[in-house]
Design an enzyme around this catalytic site. Structure first.
Site, PDB file in Angstrom:
ATOM      1  N   ARG A 109       0.829  -1.280  -0.049  1.00  7.61           N
ATOM      2  CA  ARG A 109       0.000   0.012  -0.133  1.00  7.61           C
ATOM      3  C   ARG A 109       0.959   1.090  -0.032  1.00  7.61           C
ATOM      4  O   ARG A 109       0.387   2.330  -0.259  1.00  7.61           O
ATOM      5  CB  ARG A 109      -1.160   0.092   1.213  1.00  7.61           C
ATOM      6  CG  ARG A 109      -0.315   0.129   2.453  1.00  7.61           C
ATOM      7  CD  ARG A 109      -1.509  -0.032   3.655  1.00  7.61           C
ATOM      8  NE  ARG A 109      -2.327   1.023   3.805  1.00  7.61           N
ATOM      9  CZ  ARG A 109      -2.187   2.014   4.053  1.00  7.61           C
ATOM     10  NH1 ARG A 109      -0.886   2.336   4.868  1.00  7.61           N
ATOM     11  NH2 ARG A 109      -2.920   3.290   4.382  1.00  7.61           N
TER      12      ARG A 109
ATOM     13  N   ASP B 117      -2.072   8.618   7.869  1.00  5.86           N
ATOM     14  CA  ASP B 117      -2.207   7.419   8.691  1.00  5.86           C
ATOM     15  C   ASP B 117      -1.447   7.452  10.174  1.00  5.86           C
ATOM     16  O   ASP B 117      -0.314   7.934  10.225  1.00  5.86           O
ATOM     17  CB  ASP B 117      -1.496   6.178   8.245  1.00  5.86           C
ATOM     18  CG  ASP B 117      -2.180   5.613   6.800  1.00  5.86           C
ATOM     19  OD1 ASP B 117      -3.409   6.078   6.799  1.00  5.86           O
ATOM     20  OD2 ASP B 117      -1.513   4.744   6.223  1.00  5.86           O
TER      21      ASP B 117
END
Ligand code: ADE
Length: 245
Positions: free
Chosen positions: A151, A165
């Site tokens: 990712r 994140d």
């Protein structure tokens, strides 16, 4: 980037390959992902890849020959070999970034049974653990690592999607909300509905700091706080004291 997983259970990765973001990344050839069954490399006439431990004891130990021969067949100058084991370096977001940005070919070796013959360790570049617990095999750990690394590769998801994140800036991620504005008496904070981007950014930073203080104070130990963060921390402490008082 290419990821090669050496495993006795290639089917473990079927749904990983065929689901969601990873599926799309594979289709768009942003990453190559292959599994190799090291049982295919055994020279044992009964196809065994393991044997009883020297010195006695419970369980079976993976033997050197099939694993090392398999490894040698896939390894090149560009490869970095990691072994999944609870004894390894703890995997974290920093290591995920390192793998994603520096490594062209990641080979992940999955164990099963009681573990590996100790001599196999001399053929790997790094031992990696997910944490202080023991899985039945390395496949679950290899899947987690592959997911966390893929990712981060260019174009797999939008840069903005991971820059906020948890752990990316050393803090846990701020709380997120979506509609409805009120659910079972709980309202989305007004600031998020204000459209005022500077205030929203500040609120998010403050909430990140709050969450990290509450849940993972260890992450703040060696942090060099910015001026803005120090101010927000003072505000948080003052609010806490008010709450207690
Ligand atoms: N294999 C078994 N347990 C493991 C763990 N905690 N991390 C990585 N690989 C493992």
């Amino acid at each position: 980037m290419k990821i090669t997983v050496l495993t006795l259970f290639p089917e473990f990765f079927d749904s990983f390959r065929s689901t969601s973001i990873i599926k799309r990344a594979l289709e768009q050839q942003l990453v190559e992902f292959e599994t190799v069954d090291f049982r295919a490399f055994t020279l044992d006439r009964h196809n065994h890849v393991d044997d009883t431990p020297c010195g006695g004891g419970q369980g079976m130990v993976l033997s050197c020959q099939p694993i090392v021969d398999c490894l040698k067949s896939v390894r090149s100058e560009d490869s970095f070999v990691i072994m999944m084991t609870p004894q390894g370096n703890r995997f974290d977001q920093k290591l995920a970034h390192r793998f994603a940005s520096e490594i062209k070919h990641l080979i992940i070796l999955c164990g099963h049974y009681e573990g590996f013959d100790e001599r196999i360790r001399s053929f790997v570049d790094m031992e990696v653990s997910l944490g202080d617990f023991v899985l039945t095999g390395g496949e679950g750990a290899a899947l987690v690592i592959s997911d966390a690394v893929i990712r981060l590769l260019d174009h797999v998801i939008k840069e903005e999607s991971h820059s906020d994140d948890s752990f990316e800036n050393g803090l846990l991620e701020y709380p997120q909300y979506t509609r409805p504005i009120e659910y079972e008496g709980m309202r989305v904070p007004d600031v998020l509905l204000s459209g005022h981007h500077a205030n929203i950014r500040k609120w998010r930073l403050k909430e990140s700091l709050k969450k990290t203080m509450e849940k993972r104070p260890d992450l703040l130990k060696n942090r060099e706080f910015t001026k803005e963060e120090r101010k927000l921390l003072d505000e948080i402490k003052a609010e806490e004291e008010q709450g207690e008082g």
